[in-house]
Design a protein around this motif. Structure first.
Motif, mmCIF file in Angstrom:
data_model
loop_
_atom_site.group_PDB
_atom_site.id
_atom_site.type_symbol
_atom_site.label_atom_id
_atom_site.label_comp_id
_atom_site.label_asym_id
_atom_site.label_seq_id
_atom_site.Cartn_x
_atom_site.Cartn_y
_atom_site.Cartn_z
ATOM 1 N N LEU A 144 -26.524 -36.952 -17.770
ATOM 2 C CA LEU A 144 -27.978 -37.089 -17.826
ATOM 3 C C LEU A 144 -28.710 -37.140 -16.488
ATOM 4 O O LEU A 144 -29.930 -36.972 -16.454
ATOM 5 N N SER A 145 -27.998 -37.376 -15.395
ATOM 6 C CA SER A 145 -28.683 -37.514 -14.104
ATOM 7 C C SER A 145 -28.591 -36.280 -13.229
ATOM 8 O O SER A 145 -29.263 -36.210 -12.202
ATOM 9 N N LEU A 146 -27.770 -35.329 -13.612
ATOM 10 C CA LEU A 146 -27.542 -34.154 -12.781
ATOM 11 C C LEU A 146 -28.112 -32.902 -13.447
ATOM 12 O O LEU A 146 -28.562 -32.933 -14.597
ATOM 13 N N LYS A 147 -28.068 -31.799 -12.738
ATOM 14 C CA LYS A 147 -28.609 -30.536 -13.231
ATOM 15 C C LYS A 147 -27.955 -30.148 -14.557
ATOM 16 O O LYS A 147 -26.763 -30.302 -14.743
ATOM 17 N N GLY A 148 -28.769 -29.631 -15.467
ATOM 18 C CA GLY A 148 -28.249 -29.189 -16.748
ATOM 19 C C GLY A 148 -28.197 -30.263 -17.809
ATOM 20 O O GLY A 148 -27.594 -30.061 -18.868
ATOM 21 N N ALA A 149 -28.865 -31.394 -17.557
ATOM 22 C CA ALA A 149 -28.854 -32.480 -18.540
ATOM 23 C C ALA A 149 -29.499 -32.027 -19.844
ATOM 24 O O ALA A 149 -30.535 -31.352 -19.833
ATOM 25 N N VAL A 160 -28.864 -45.520 -24.131
ATOM 26 C CA VAL A 160 -28.167 -45.399 -22.846
ATOM 27 C C VAL A 160 -28.705 -46.426 -21.862
ATOM 28 O O VAL A 160 -27.947 -47.148 -21.199
ATOM 29 N N ARG A 161 -30.025 -46.499 -21.769
ATOM 30 C CA ARG A 161 -30.665 -47.411 -20.814
ATOM 31 C C ARG A 161 -30.318 -48.864 -21.124
ATOM 32 O O ARG A 161 -29.996 -49.645 -20.216
ATOM 33 N N ASP A 162 -30.370 -49.228 -22.403
ATOM 34 C CA ASP A 162 -30.053 -50.610 -22.775
ATOM 35 C C ASP A 162 -28.615 -50.967 -22.403
ATOM 36 O O ASP A 162 -28.341 -52.091 -21.953
ATOM 37 N N TYR A 163 -27.699 -50.005 -22.609
ATOM 38 C CA TYR A 163 -26.307 -50.279 -22.231
ATOM 39 C C TYR A 163 -26.190 -50.510 -20.724
ATOM 40 O O TYR A 163 -25.562 -51.486 -20.287
ATOM 41 N N LEU A 164 -26.787 -49.632 -19.950
ATOM 42 C CA LEU A 164 -26.699 -49.755 -18.494
ATOM 43 C C LEU A 164 -27.343 -51.046 -18.017
ATOM 44 O O LEU A 164 -26.794 -51.745 -17.146
ATOM 45 N N HIS A 165 -28.499 -51.408 -18.591
ATOM 46 C CA HIS A 165 -29.149 -52.658 -18.216
ATOM 47 C C HIS A 165 -28.248 -53.846 -18.526
ATOM 48 O O HIS A 165 -28.136 -54.785 -17.724
ATOM 49 N N SER A 166 -27.609 -53.817 -19.685
ATOM 50 C CA SER A 166 -26.766 -54.947 -20.096
ATOM 51 C C SER A 166 -25.598 -55.157 -19.140
ATOM 52 O O SER A 166 -25.175 -56.301 -18.910
ATOM 53 N N GLN A 167 -25.106 -54.076 -18.569
ATOM 54 C CA GLN A 167 -23.959 -54.191 -17.666
ATOM 55 C C GLN A 167 -24.326 -54.843 -16.340
ATOM 56 O O GLN A 167 -23.481 -55.437 -15.679
ATOM 57 N N LEU A 168 -25.589 -54.733 -15.955
ATOM 58 C CA LEU A 168 -26.020 -55.337 -14.694
ATOM 59 C C LEU A 168 -25.969 -56.862 -14.741
ATOM 60 O O LEU A 168 -26.004 -57.519 -13.702
ATOM 61 N N ASP A 169 -25.881 -57.420 -15.943
ATOM 62 C CA ASP A 169 -25.786 -58.875 -16.084
ATOM 63 C C ASP A 169 -24.371 -59.379 -15.811
ATOM 64 O O ASP A 169 -24.161 -60.573 -15.665
ATOM 65 N N HIS A 170 -23.416 -58.462 -15.752
ATOM 66 C CA HIS A 170 -22.017 -58.862 -15.576
ATOM 67 C C HIS A 170 -21.615 -58.838 -14.091
ATOM 68 O O HIS A 170 -22.249 -58.176 -13.265
ATOM 69 N N PHE A 181 -26.312 -47.711 -11.110
ATOM 70 C CA PHE A 181 -27.539 -47.281 -10.433
ATOM 71 C C PHE A 181 -27.708 -45.770 -10.568
ATOM 72 O O PHE A 181 -28.790 -45.267 -10.888
ATOM 73 N N ASN A 182 -26.631 -45.044 -10.319
ATOM 74 C CA ASN A 182 -26.691 -43.577 -10.384
ATOM 75 C C ASN A 182 -27.068 -43.105 -11.787
ATOM 76 O O ASN A 182 -27.859 -42.174 -11.957
ATOM 77 N N ALA A 183 -26.472 -43.717 -12.790
ATOM 78 C CA ALA A 183 -26.735 -43.305 -14.168
ATOM 79 C C ALA A 183 -28.183 -43.585 -14.572
ATOM 80 O O ALA A 183 -28.767 -42.837 -15.364
#
Length: 224
Positions: A144-149, A160-170, A181-183
């Motif tokens: 999703l972050s690179l060309k051709g997403a 996707v966003r909720d999953y990534l946000h949840s991981q920042l708590d760990h 961050f990249n994702a």
């Protein structure tokens, strides 16, 4: 369309000369032709492709498992890989291969399957997996972050966003936080920016990842 005899010969030569790549199996799998699955399984048997990455004390590529993953995709598509990576009976064995395989295939269906995996890995098995947050963030980043997403729905983007946000708590290793961050570059929103503002910059060689994510998210928001 199934592989032609000439294409089968090319794959065989690549295997014999140690030039075969996972992307070669992905290209075969996305055609979803069952005769290609039979061909791959015949190679697996002929060349005794290993399922493990250690054979007699030596590191090897587990082509047997990559072959099996490709054949499972041919049989059942992204949904099959999501099931294998979340079923308690197969999760530990298949997680890495299924997530990695899906990351090569830039479709909304692949994104949905990776979401299913992120949300569905049994909690009791997470510790048996090798850095699952890193592997999932890598997949979301590649998809999703690179060309051709691919175009995805707002609902999938939020998953996707909720999953990534949840991981920042760990408590995460630097490389794991960097990949999250990249994702977020591909799905981040205002709430992501708020979270990133609270994050510290990472040490080298990841020192620019946080600010790059902030810039990418602001750029995406400006286009909407």
């Amino acid at each position: 369309m199934p592989l032609s005899p000439a294409q089968q010969k090319t794959i065989r030569k690549k295997s014999e000369s140690y030039k075969l790549e996972v992307s070669d199996l992905v290209k075969i799998a996305i055609e979803r032709d069952k005769s290609d699955a039979a061909f791959l399984q015949s190679l697996r048997a002929e060349y005794a492709w290993p399922d493990e990455n250690m054979v007699n004390g030596d590191h090897v590529i587990p082509w047997g498992m990559w072959c099996e993953t490709a054949c499972q995709y041919i049989e059942g598509g992204p949904t099959r890989l999501a099931k294998l990576a979340t079923d308690p009976k197969t999760c530990v064995k298949y997680f890495y291969f299924c997530v990695s395989f899906l990351a090569y295939i830039k479709t909304k269906e692949s994104v949905g399957a990776v979401c299913q995996i992120a949300e569905g890995v049994p909690a009791k098995l997470v510790k048996k997996l090798e850095r699952p947050a890193l592997k999932l963030a890598e997949a979301f980043n590649l998809l999703l972050s690179l060309k051709g997403a691919p175009e995805i729905s707002k609902a999938t983007e939020k998953r996707v966003r909720d999953y990534l946000h949840s991981q920042l708590d760990h408590k995460l290793e630097v490389v794991e936080r960097s990949e999250i961050f990249n994702a977020l570059r591909g799905v981040g929103d205002k709430t992501s920016l708020e979270l990133l503002e609270k994050e510290a910059d990472l040490p080298e060689p990841f020192e620019d990842d946080r600010t790059d994510a902030v810039k990418a998210i602001k750029k995406r928001a400006a286009k909407k």
